[in-house]
Motif scaffolding. Sequence first.
Motif, PDB file in Angstrom:
ATOM      1  N   GLU A   6      51.332  33.650  34.709  1.00 26.32           N
ATOM      2  CA  GLU A   6      50.485  32.867  33.887  1.00 26.32           C
ATOM      3  C   GLU A   6      49.829  34.868  33.167  1.00 26.32           C
ATOM      4  OE1 GLU A   6      49.960  30.712  32.045  1.00 26.32           O
ATOM      5  OE2 GLU A   6      51.092  29.968  33.434  1.00 26.32           O
ATOM      6  N   PHE A   7      49.730  35.520  34.453  1.00 28.04           N
ATOM      7  CA  PHE A   7      48.814  37.062  33.846  1.00 28.04           C
ATOM      8  C   PHE A   7      49.866  37.634  33.063  1.00 28.04           C
ATOM      9  CE2 PHE A   7      50.742  37.227  38.308  1.00 28.04           C
ATOM     10  CZ  PHE A   7      51.300  38.033  38.317  1.00 28.04           C
ATOM     11  N   THR A   8      49.315  39.000  32.376  1.00 30.64           N
ATOM     12  CA  THR A   8      49.862  40.001  31.257  1.00 30.64           C
ATOM     13  C   THR A   8      50.307  41.103  31.971  1.00 30.64           C
ATOM     14  OG1 THR A   8      47.846  40.099  29.899  1.00 30.64           O
ATOM     15  CG2 THR A   8      49.376  37.971  29.686  1.00 30.64           C
ATOM     16  N   LEU A   9      50.744  41.937  31.401  1.00 28.05           N
ATOM     17  CA  LEU A   9      50.938  43.590  31.729  1.00 28.05           C
ATOM     18  C   LEU A   9      49.394  44.510  31.343  1.00 28.05           C
ATOM     19  CD1 LEU A   9      54.342  44.418  30.805  1.00 28.05           C
ATOM     20  CD2 LEU A   9      53.215  44.105  32.750  1.00 28.05           C
ATOM     21  N   SER A  40      36.254  40.896  30.532  1.00 26.53           N
ATOM     22  CA  SER A  40      36.984  39.524  30.200  1.00 26.53           C
ATOM     23  C   SER A  40      38.857  39.226  31.053  1.00 26.53           C
ATOM     24  CB  SER A  40      36.846  38.947  29.189  1.00 26.53           C
ATOM     25  OG  SER A  40      35.770  38.857  28.809  1.00 26.53           O
ATOM     26  N   ALA A  41      38.942  40.279  30.790  1.00 26.45           N
ATOM     27  CA  ALA A  41      41.042  40.506  31.200  1.00 26.45           C
ATOM     28  C   ALA A  41      41.343  40.483  32.433  1.00 26.45           C
ATOM     29  CB  ALA A  41      41.397  42.014  29.830  1.00 26.45           C
ATOM     30  N   VAL A  42      40.196  41.443  33.224  1.00 30.79           N
ATOM     31  CA  VAL A  42      40.300  41.337  34.970  1.00 30.79           C
ATOM     32  C   VAL A  42      39.862  39.977  35.478  1.00 30.79           C
ATOM     33  CG1 VAL A  42      39.193  42.420  36.607  1.00 30.79           C
ATOM     34  CG2 VAL A  42      39.874  43.803  34.737  1.00 30.79           C
ATOM     35  N   GLN A  43      38.490  39.719  34.761  1.00 30.02           N
ATOM     36  CA  GLN A  43      37.833  37.970  35.025  1.00 30.02           C
ATOM     37  C   GLN A  43      39.238  37.307  35.229  1.00 30.02           C
ATOM     38  OE1 GLN A  43      34.292  37.801  33.143  1.00 30.02           O
ATOM     39  NE2 GLN A  43      32.612  39.211  34.490  1.00 30.02           N
ATOM     40  N   ARG A  44      39.628  37.151  33.478  1.00 26.33           N
ATOM     41  CA  ARG A  44      40.646  36.786  33.433  1.00 26.33           C
ATOM     42  C   ARG A  44      41.997  36.667  34.809  1.00 26.33           C
ATOM     43  NH1 ARG A  44      40.068  37.077  27.960  1.00 26.33           N
ATOM     44  NH2 ARG A  44      41.872  38.247  28.311  1.00 26.33           N
ATOM     45  N   LEU A  45      42.240  37.900  34.647  1.00 24.29           N
ATOM     46  CA  LEU A  45      43.158  38.037  36.643  1.00 24.29           C
ATOM     47  C   LEU A  45      42.760  37.388  37.286  1.00 24.29           C
ATOM     48  CD1 LEU A  45      45.679  39.229  37.072  1.00 24.29           C
ATOM     49  CD2 LEU A  45      44.491  41.306  37.396  1.00 24.29           C
ATOM     50  N   LYS A  47      40.792  35.427  38.572  1.00 24.23           N
ATOM     51  CA  LYS A  47      41.222  33.780  38.228  1.00 24.23           C
ATOM     52  C   LYS A  47      42.369  32.951  38.212  1.00 24.23           C
ATOM     53  CE  LYS A  47      39.105  29.407  35.828  1.00 24.23           C
ATOM     54  NZ  LYS A  47      39.091  29.038  34.655  1.00 24.23           N
ATOM     55  N   GLN A  48      43.151  33.518  37.874  1.00 20.05           N
ATOM     56  CA  GLN A  48      44.539  33.545  38.169  1.00 20.05           C
ATOM     57  C   GLN A  48      45.346  33.491  39.556  1.00 20.05           C
ATOM     58  OE1 GLN A  48      45.876  35.720  34.683  1.00 20.05           O
ATOM     59  NE2 GLN A  48      45.669  33.936  33.030  1.00 20.05           N
ATOM     60  N   LEU A  49      44.804  34.736  40.025  1.00 23.78           N
ATOM     61  CA  LEU A  49      45.419  35.150  41.159  1.00 23.78           C
ATOM     62  C   LEU A  49      44.998  34.371  42.598  1.00 23.78           C
ATOM     63  CD1 LEU A  49      45.578  39.112  40.765  1.00 23.78           C
ATOM     64  CD2 LEU A  49      47.438  37.476  40.856  1.00 23.78           C
ATOM     65  N   GLY A  50      43.174  33.908  42.093  1.00 28.21           N
ATOM     66  CA  GLY A  50      42.700  33.156  43.180  1.00 28.21           C
ATOM     67  C   GLY A  50      41.679  34.305  44.314  1.00 28.21           C
ATOM     68  N   THR A  51      41.602  35.095  43.285  1.00 22.19           N
ATOM     69  CA  THR A  51      40.665  36.418  44.469  1.00 22.19           C
ATOM     70  C   THR A  51      39.982  37.388  43.826  1.00 22.19           C
ATOM     71  OG1 THR A  51      41.313  37.992  46.617  1.00 22.19           O
ATOM     72  CG2 THR A  51      42.648  37.656  44.285  1.00 22.19           C
ATOM     73  N   ALA A  52      38.921  37.844  44.060  1.00 20.93           N
ATOM     74  CA  ALA A  52      38.042  39.011  43.964  1.00 20.93           C
ATOM     75  C   ALA A  52      38.966  40.119  43.657  1.00 20.93           C
ATOM     76  CB  ALA A  52      36.595  39.256  43.983  1.00 20.93           C
ATOM     77  N   LEU A  53      39.038  41.171  42.915  1.00 19.05           N
ATOM     78  CA  LEU A  53      39.886  41.983  42.875  1.00 19.05           C
ATOM     79  C   LEU A  53      38.539  43.610  42.829  1.00 19.05           C
ATOM     80  CD1 LEU A  53      42.254  42.023  39.884  1.00 19.05           C
ATOM     81  CD2 LEU A  53      42.615  41.614  42.277  1.00 19.05           C
ATOM     82  N   PHE A  54      37.422  43.242  42.303  1.00 18.79           N
ATOM     83  CA  PHE A  54      36.351  44.568  43.005  1.00 18.79           C
ATOM     84  C   PHE A  54      35.409  43.327  43.522  1.00 18.79           C
ATOM     85  CE2 PHE A  54      38.982  45.734  39.163  1.00 18.79           C
ATOM     86  CZ  PHE A  54      39.261  46.430  39.164  1.00 18.79           C
ATOM     87  N   ALA A  67      41.601  42.482  48.301  1.00 20.73           N
ATOM     88  CA  ALA A  67      42.595  42.023  47.940  1.00 20.73           C
ATOM     89  C   ALA A  67      42.727  43.265  46.874  1.00 20.73           C
ATOM     90  CB  ALA A  67      41.853  41.240  47.449  1.00 20.73           C
ATOM     91  N   GLY A  68      41.691  44.093  46.122  1.00 18.87           N
ATOM     92  CA  GLY A  68      42.720  44.754  45.804  1.00 18.87           C
ATOM     93  C   GLY A  68      42.810  45.919  45.957  1.00 18.87           C
ATOM     94  N   GLU A  69      42.683  46.165  46.519  1.00 15.27           N
ATOM     95  CA  GLU A  69      43.438  47.550  47.521  1.00 15.27           C
ATOM     96  C   GLU A  69      44.836  47.189  47.572  1.00 15.27           C
ATOM     97  OE1 GLU A  69      41.144  48.435  51.009  1.00 15.27           O
ATOM     98  OE2 GLU A  69      39.225  49.295  49.356  1.00 15.27           O
TER      99      GLU A  69
END
Length: 300
Positions: A6-9, A40-45, A47-54, A67-69
């Motif tokens: 579902e995520f985009t480049l 918003s793009a990062v937050q959607r990503l 949500k789609q991954l189900g984990t916080a990146l930052f 997870a982001g690392e």
Amino acid sequence: MFQRAEFTLAQWQCFVAAAETGSISAAAGELHMSQSALSSAVQRLEKQLGTALFIRQHARGITLSSAGEQLLDKARNLLRDAAELADAGRNLRHGVNGELRIGCFVTLAPFYVPPVLTGLRERHPELRVNVLESDGAGLAAALRSARCDIALGYGLEVPEDIRFRHLLSVRPYALVATGHPAAGSDSASLRELARTPMVLLDLPETGRFILGMLEHAGVPIPEVVRTTNFETMRGLVASTGGFAILNQRTRPAQGSRAVHITDAEPVSIGMLYAGGVPANRRMAAFTEQCRKVAGELRSG
């Protein structure tokens, strides 16, 4: 069965930019988009991954979560592969074009970069080339982070995750002052050279290699005059009455001349790649031009 992602480049591009800058606003400026759109793009990503990146800290910017690392290098590889795929499609019609980010070891750059770029412009006018000059550690870091696609450097202290492909071998030589005891001959041993002060091009890998050469030969280290500038080094040889050891043949400054070193081992020069990065036609064109220039330098 293949499951559609579902995520985009574009989302991954926003994530990588934010991770590398440590700031939503800086990343938005780098990608020429609004802060709200990037956030918003990062937050959607996430949500789609189900984990916080930052980890977001008020007034202190953002830092990568665990997870982001873990995902940052994979995201960089994904973007690089996507760019390669797009370029490959264009190259089917247009040949060698697009952007090539090359690196060159700083002491090799004066000899290779000008003729290599001239050759690439003549043969591939649609190819855009960006150049990074650095030492070995800097080139390795640039290759890992995809700031550099391919680099020309020495086969010395190459990290395990960086691939090295031999291009040619060069034998170190000495630049000596005209008043040096070895100046009357075409060759000299390291022990003969070390009777006078040594002008050392004091770059990390270069300095360690030259001092190690003397130690390996059992030659006591003479008085050392250090500089990080190539032209200054040439002038200091003449003014100190000493010598310098170089891997690339250069025109001696007034008051100095070049002599062969009889007991110096050859040094390998070649192409450096990040492990796992496939070669493309742009990189092959750069390699071909480096090989051509290397032949011209050797014959010269």
